[in-house]
Enzyme design. Sequence first.
Site, mmCIF file in Angstrom:
data_model
loop_
_atom_site.group_PDB
_atom_site.id
_atom_site.type_symbol
_atom_site.label_atom_id
_atom_site.label_comp_id
_atom_site.label_asym_id
_atom_site.label_seq_id
_atom_site.Cartn_x
_atom_site.Cartn_y
_atom_site.Cartn_z
ATOM 1 N N HIS A 99 38.752 5.491 39.244
ATOM 2 C CA HIS A 99 38.939 5.727 40.683
ATOM 3 C C HIS A 99 40.267 6.424 40.928
ATOM 4 O O HIS A 99 41.223 6.258 40.168
ATOM 5 C CB HIS A 99 38.876 4.419 41.475
ATOM 6 C CG HIS A 99 39.816 3.366 40.985
ATOM 7 N ND1 HIS A 99 39.557 2.575 39.887
ATOM 8 C CD2 HIS A 99 41.040 2.986 41.432
ATOM 9 C CE1 HIS A 99 40.561 1.753 39.684
ATOM 10 N NE2 HIS A 99 41.493 1.985 40.606
ATOM 11 N N HIS A 101 43.270 6.992 43.760
ATOM 12 C CA HIS A 101 43.884 6.500 44.992
ATOM 13 C C HIS A 101 44.362 7.690 45.821
ATOM 14 O O HIS A 101 45.012 8.597 45.291
ATOM 15 C CB HIS A 101 45.116 5.642 44.677
ATOM 16 C CG HIS A 101 44.817 4.365 43.948
ATOM 17 N ND1 HIS A 101 44.760 3.142 44.579
ATOM 18 C CD2 HIS A 101 44.558 4.109 42.636
ATOM 19 C CE1 HIS A 101 44.492 2.197 43.690
ATOM 20 N NE2 HIS A 101 44.369 2.760 42.504
HETATM 21 P P1 AMP Z 1 43.740 -0.144 40.265
HETATM 22 O O1 AMP Z 1 44.915 -1.066 40.159
HETATM 23 O O2 AMP Z 1 44.105 1.307 40.139
HETATM 24 O O3 AMP Z 1 42.603 -0.564 39.337
HETATM 25 O O4 AMP Z 1 43.234 -0.284 41.749
HETATM 26 C C1 AMP Z 1 42.151 -1.064 42.164
HETATM 27 C C2 AMP Z 1 42.191 -1.080 43.671
HETATM 28 O O5 AMP Z 1 40.934 -1.533 44.143
HETATM 29 C C3 AMP Z 1 43.257 -1.999 44.263
HETATM 30 O O6 AMP Z 1 44.151 -1.227 45.055
HETATM 31 C C4 AMP Z 1 42.445 -2.989 45.114
HETATM 32 O O7 AMP Z 1 43.076 -3.322 46.324
HETATM 33 C C5 AMP Z 1 41.157 -2.226 45.344
HETATM 34 N N1 AMP Z 1 39.973 -3.047 45.597
HETATM 35 C C6 AMP Z 1 39.578 -4.146 44.912
HETATM 36 N N2 AMP Z 1 38.413 -4.603 45.402
HETATM 37 C C7 AMP Z 1 38.069 -3.779 46.418
HETATM 38 C C8 AMP Z 1 36.971 -3.743 47.330
HETATM 39 N N3 AMP Z 1 35.987 -4.648 47.288
HETATM 40 N N4 AMP Z 1 36.950 -2.761 48.256
HETATM 41 C C9 AMP Z 1 37.948 -1.853 48.322
HETATM 42 N N5 AMP Z 1 39.000 -1.838 47.486
HETATM 43 C C10 AMP Z 1 39.067 -2.788 46.550
#
Ligand code: AMP
Length: 137
Positions: A99, A101
Site C-alpha cells: 500500500h 500512503h
Molecule cells: P503500514 O504501517 O505502512 O503497514 O500502514 C498500515 C496502515 O493501515 C496504518 O496507517 C493503519 O492506520 C492503516 N489501517 C489499518 N487498518 C485499517 C483499516 N481497516 N482501514 C483503513 N486503514 C487501516
Amino acid sequence: MTSCIFCKIVKGEIPSAKLYEDDSTMSFLDINPINPGHALVIPKNHYPTILDVDEEDLKKTIIATKIVAKALKDALSCDGINILQNNFEAAGQLIYHFHIHVIPRFEGDGLKVWSGVPYKEGAMEDIHGKILSAMRK
Ligand code: AMP
Ligand code: ZN
C-alpha cells in the site's frame, strides 16, 4: 479465506471510507491518519511488499496515487503531500498487503518524516559500489 484486512476491504467484507476504485486499484482513508485526509492506495491483488508486486499493478497503483493526491490537494488545499510506502517490520510495515500512503501536509504541522545525516568520508562510494553490484546480478 484470507485474513488480510485490505483484501477484506477490497471484497467489501469490512467497511472503508472509499475514495477511488478502478479495475485494479482502490483507495480509502487511513483509520489512524497522520493528518486528516491521509489516504491509502492499494492494488486489489494481494502482494505483501513492493518486492512482490506485479509491474502492471504497480503502474496502476502509482497512477491511482496521483489521482488521489490531486483530489487531496483540491479538497484540502494542503500545502504539501508526502507519498510514503513501508516495506518490512524494520521500516514500520504493519499490514502486509502492499500500500502507498498519501499524506496531506500543512505548513507548520510539525511532522518530521525523516532527517538525513551526511556520509562519513568514503562511505558513499562504498555503498554506491555495493548497490550497483546488486543491480548487475
Ligand atoms: P503500514 O504501517 O505502512 O503497514 O500502514 C498500515 C496502515 O493501515 C496504518 O496507517 C493503519 O492506520 C492503516 N489501517 C489499518 N487498518 C485499517 C483499516 N481497516 N482501514 C483503513 N486503514 C487501516
Ligand atoms: Zn491482501
